[in-house]
Design a protein around this motif. Structure first.
Motif, PDB file in Angstrom:
ATOM      1  N   VAL A  77      26.965   0.876  49.511  1.00 13.98           N
ATOM      2  CA  VAL A  77      26.849  -0.330  49.667  1.00 13.98           C
ATOM      3  C   VAL A  77      27.794  -1.187  49.241  1.00 13.98           C
ATOM      4  O   VAL A  77      28.133  -0.610  48.086  1.00 13.98           O
ATOM      5  N   LEU A  78      28.564  -2.372  50.106  1.00 20.50           N
ATOM      6  CA  LEU A  78      29.434  -3.055  49.631  1.00 20.50           C
ATOM      7  C   LEU A  78      28.625  -4.435  49.865  1.00 20.50           C
ATOM      8  O   LEU A  78      27.654  -4.352  50.982  1.00 20.50           O
ATOM      9  N   HIS A  79      28.539  -5.545  48.975  1.00 20.43           N
ATOM     10  CA  HIS A  79      27.618  -6.697  49.024  1.00 20.43           C
ATOM     11  C   HIS A  79      28.438  -7.124  49.785  1.00 20.43           C
ATOM     12  O   HIS A  79      29.397  -7.726  49.325  1.00 20.43           O
ATOM     13  N   LEU A  80      27.623  -7.971  51.014  1.00 21.26           N
ATOM     14  CA  LEU A  80      27.764  -8.840  52.050  1.00 21.26           C
ATOM     15  C   LEU A  80      27.000  -9.779  52.274  1.00 21.26           C
ATOM     16  O   LEU A  80      26.016  -9.430  52.139  1.00 21.26           O
ATOM     17  N   TYR A 117      28.655   7.341  55.408  1.00 18.07           N
ATOM     18  CA  TYR A 117      27.142   6.321  56.407  1.00 18.07           C
ATOM     19  C   TYR A 117      27.456   4.809  55.459  1.00 18.07           C
ATOM     20  O   TYR A 117      27.232   4.520  54.461  1.00 18.07           O
ATOM     21  N   VAL A 118      27.621   3.566  55.780  1.00 18.67           N
ATOM     22  CA  VAL A 118      27.691   1.666  55.306  1.00 18.67           C
ATOM     23  C   VAL A 118      26.586   1.553  55.886  1.00 18.67           C
ATOM     24  O   VAL A 118      26.059   1.324  56.839  1.00 18.67           O
ATOM     25  N   ALA A 119      26.218   0.726  54.918  1.00 18.55           N
ATOM     26  CA  ALA A 119      24.939  -0.540  54.501  1.00 18.55           C
ATOM     27  C   ALA A 119      25.818  -1.369  55.898  1.00 18.55           C
ATOM     28  O   ALA A 119      26.515  -1.999  55.591  1.00 18.55           O
ATOM     29  N   PRO A 120      24.714  -2.036  57.077  1.00 19.80           N
ATOM     30  CA  PRO A 120      24.469  -2.733  57.829  1.00 19.80           C
ATOM     31  C   PRO A 120      24.171  -4.578  56.955  1.00 19.80           C
ATOM     32  O   PRO A 120      23.516  -4.270  55.804  1.00 19.80           O
ATOM     33  N   PRO A 121      25.215  -5.619  57.129  1.00 24.87           N
ATOM     34  CA  PRO A 121      24.817  -6.594  56.493  1.00 24.87           C
ATOM     35  C   PRO A 121      23.123  -6.737  56.787  1.00 24.87           C
ATOM     36  O   PRO A 121      23.136  -6.753  57.776  1.00 24.87           O
ATOM     37  N   ALA A 166      29.779  -1.081  45.574  1.00 24.28           N
ATOM     38  CA  ALA A 166      30.983  -1.530  45.115  1.00 24.28           C
ATOM     39  C   ALA A 166      30.703  -2.945  45.608  1.00 24.28           C
ATOM     40  O   ALA A 166      29.640  -3.626  46.207  1.00 24.28           O
ATOM     41  N   SER A 167      31.195  -4.718  44.608  1.00 18.23           N
ATOM     42  CA  SER A 167      30.561  -5.781  45.176  1.00 18.23           C
ATOM     43  C   SER A 167      32.357  -6.209  45.556  1.00 18.23           C
ATOM     44  O   SER A 167      33.587  -6.295  46.196  1.00 18.23           O
ATOM     45  N   ALA A 168      32.707  -7.491  44.647  1.00 16.45           N
ATOM     46  CA  ALA A 168      33.332  -7.915  44.346  1.00 16.45           C
ATOM     47  C   ALA A 168      35.312  -6.921  44.121  1.00 16.45           C
ATOM     48  O   ALA A 168      35.194  -5.717  42.507  1.00 16.45           O
ATOM     49  N   GLY A 169      35.967  -6.595  44.943  1.00 19.78           N
ATOM     50  CA  GLY A 169      37.120  -6.291  45.053  1.00 19.78           C
ATOM     51  C   GLY A 169      36.880  -5.158  45.683  1.00 19.78           C
ATOM     52  O   GLY A 169      37.810  -3.798  45.480  1.00 19.78           O
ATOM     53  N   GLY A 170      35.793  -4.830  45.972  1.00 20.70           N
ATOM     54  CA  GLY A 170      35.111  -2.899  46.645  1.00 20.70           C
ATOM     55  C   GLY A 170      36.026  -2.418  47.255  1.00 20.70           C
ATOM     56  O   GLY A 170      35.782  -1.514  47.876  1.00 20.70           O
ATOM     57  N   VAL A 210      18.711  -1.115  44.754  1.00 20.92           N
ATOM     58  CA  VAL A 210      17.885  -0.373  46.003  1.00 20.92           C
ATOM     59  C   VAL A 210      18.603   0.768  46.612  1.00 20.92           C
ATOM     60  O   VAL A 210      17.568   2.114  45.962  1.00 20.92           O
ATOM     61  N   LEU A 211      19.378   1.483  46.865  1.00 19.21           N
ATOM     62  CA  LEU A 211      19.876   2.817  47.010  1.00 19.21           C
ATOM     63  C   LEU A 211      20.362   3.757  46.224  1.00 19.21           C
ATOM     64  O   LEU A 211      20.148   4.525  46.481  1.00 19.21           O
ATOM     65  N   PHE A 212      20.560   3.423  45.129  1.00 22.47           N
ATOM     66  CA  PHE A 212      20.492   4.515  44.485  1.00 22.47           C
ATOM     67  C   PHE A 212      19.308   4.722  43.849  1.00 22.47           C
ATOM     68  O   PHE A 212      18.909   6.075  43.305  1.00 22.47           O
ATOM     69  N   ARG A 213      18.198   3.828  43.706  1.00 22.01           N
ATOM     70  CA  ARG A 213      17.008   3.854  43.381  1.00 22.01           C
ATOM     71  C   ARG A 213      16.131   4.795  44.354  1.00 22.01           C
ATOM     72  O   ARG A 213      16.036   6.113  43.594  1.00 22.01           O
ATOM     73  N   SER A 214      16.583   5.215  45.423  1.00 18.52           N
ATOM     74  CA  SER A 214      15.388   5.602  46.841  1.00 18.52           C
ATOM     75  C   SER A 214      16.442   6.803  46.449  1.00 18.52           C
ATOM     76  O   SER A 214      15.665   7.874  46.819  1.00 18.52           O
ATOM     77  N   ALA A 215      18.067   6.912  46.555  1.00 14.69           N
ATOM     78  CA  ALA A 215      18.250   8.089  46.622  1.00 14.69           C
ATOM     79  C   ALA A 215      17.940   8.730  45.049  1.00 14.69           C
ATOM     80  O   ALA A 215      17.597  10.094  45.739  1.00 14.69           O
TER      81      ALA A 215
END
Length: 346
Positions: free
Chosen positions: A39-42, A77-81, A13-17, A109-114
């Motif tokens: 992953v939320l863009h931060l 699990y949430v990706a850190p900044p 997710a990104s804006a509005g995420g 990055v997360l999606f490809r890796s998974a």
């Protein structure tokens, strides 16, 4: 050996995420037979409040991802900044690899890796966001047998990411954010074929770059070996961008910064705006300096010189007025206006 199921859910997710993720987490069942990576863009600085926000929103425990920590079912699990989140051998990995579309962590990055690590055992979820982040990664998940769920654009505060995914990927289901939990509770119990083909040379390269691993001495090609120059420049390092994916219009530079065409266009528009504001500042300084020099020349009886500086003043003043009107017109970015940046709220 037990039957393999779809036991890894990756969410971008990104804006509005934040709002979408709260709805998403609130709908997940408490006995979910899968691990959930988010992953939320931060922005890079500071700590993220997202784990605490999501922990209050639903039944599952939520924690910040930790390097080499084993994945457990029934946890978020949430990706850190400022760190990419990846998966390898049932464990999370964090890296400070090059940014993608200006972000770290990045959804793709997360999606490809998974997709590489779990093949058809992955479910990818794209939520609210602007531009087209997540589309290429979701396509990777689908290409290796995984499932793709996308938030209904009408339910998203920013429909850009969901709309892009729907346009470019054969999505399995389109749902509101709060409907996804119940559906995922059933999907994770579905058996899979338990395998997928080996990664391509490009996938190897992109995985190595995201993990910040050197290619020297390990026989893995570099970006320049698997792609062609695009004639465009990287906004991050100003190196040549290479076309790595014609279908999704993706580019990478030699050192690994990645851009989609849409994100690149927006960043170039921002760079143009910055350059124009700098030009406006230079014109106004030139105008003021020319006026000062004209006054000084006239005071010392050099009328011809004073007239020359007056012409410089008038030219700079006219150009500055024109440029300022253009800048304040707000027509520099695609669509004519800035998108609100992603952020967090309690």
């Amino acid at each position: 050996m037990g039957e393999q199921t779809r036991d890894l859910i990756v969410v971008g997710a990104s804006a509005g995420g934040v709002e979408a993720l709260r709805e998403f987490a609130g709908g997940l069942p408490g006995n979910l037979d899968a691990a959930v990576l988010v992953v939320l863009h931060l922005p890079p600085g500071g700590a993220s409040a997202l784990p605490a926000i999501l922990a209050r929103s639903g039944p599952l425990p939520v924690e910040t991802a930790v390097h080499e920590l084993s994945l457990e079912h029934g946890r978020i699990y949430v990706a850190p900044p400022d760190h990419h989140l990846l998966v390898r051998d049932g464990r999370m990995q964090l890296s400070r690899g090059p940014t993608e579309n200006g972000y770290r962590p990045a959804v793709d990055v997360l999606f490809r890796s998974a997709a590489q690590a779990h093949g058809d055992g992955v479910i990818g979820v794209v939520l609210s966001g602007s531009l087209d982040d997540g589309s290429a990664g979701l396509a990777s998940i689908k290409s290796r047998g995984g499932l793709a769920l996308v938030q209904d654009p009408g339910d998203a505060l920013y429909p850009g990411m969901p709309e892009s995914a729907l346009a470019r990927v054969a999505v399995d289901q389109v749902l509101s954010a709060n409907e996804m939990g119940a559906v995922l509770g059933g999907l994770v119990r579905e058996p899979t074929n338990g395998g997928s083909g080996p990664p391509s040379r490009l996938e190897e390269v992109e995985d190595r770059i995201a993990r910040a691993e050197s290619a020297i001495g390990i026989g893995i090609p570099e970006v320049v070996d698997v792609s062609q120059p695009s004639g465009l420049a990287c906004p991050d390092c100003h190196g040549v961008l290479f076309t790595v994916d014609e279908l999704h219009s993706r580019y990478r530079c030699r050192v690994g910064h990645a851009w989609t065409a849409q994100a690149l266009l927006e960043q170039q528009s921002k760079d143009v705006e910055h350059a124009l504001w700098a030009a406006l500042r230079a014109l106004e300084e030139k105008r003021d300096l020319a006026r000062r020099m004209s006054r000084n020349a006239r005071e010392h009886g050099f009328g011809y010189v004073a007239e020359r500086y007056t012409r410089h003043h008038d030219e700079a003043s006219g150009a500055a007025d024109t440029l300022r009107r253009y800048l304040l017109g707000g027509s520099l970015l695609p669509g004519g206006a800035n998108e609100e940046p992603p952020g967090e709220s309690a």
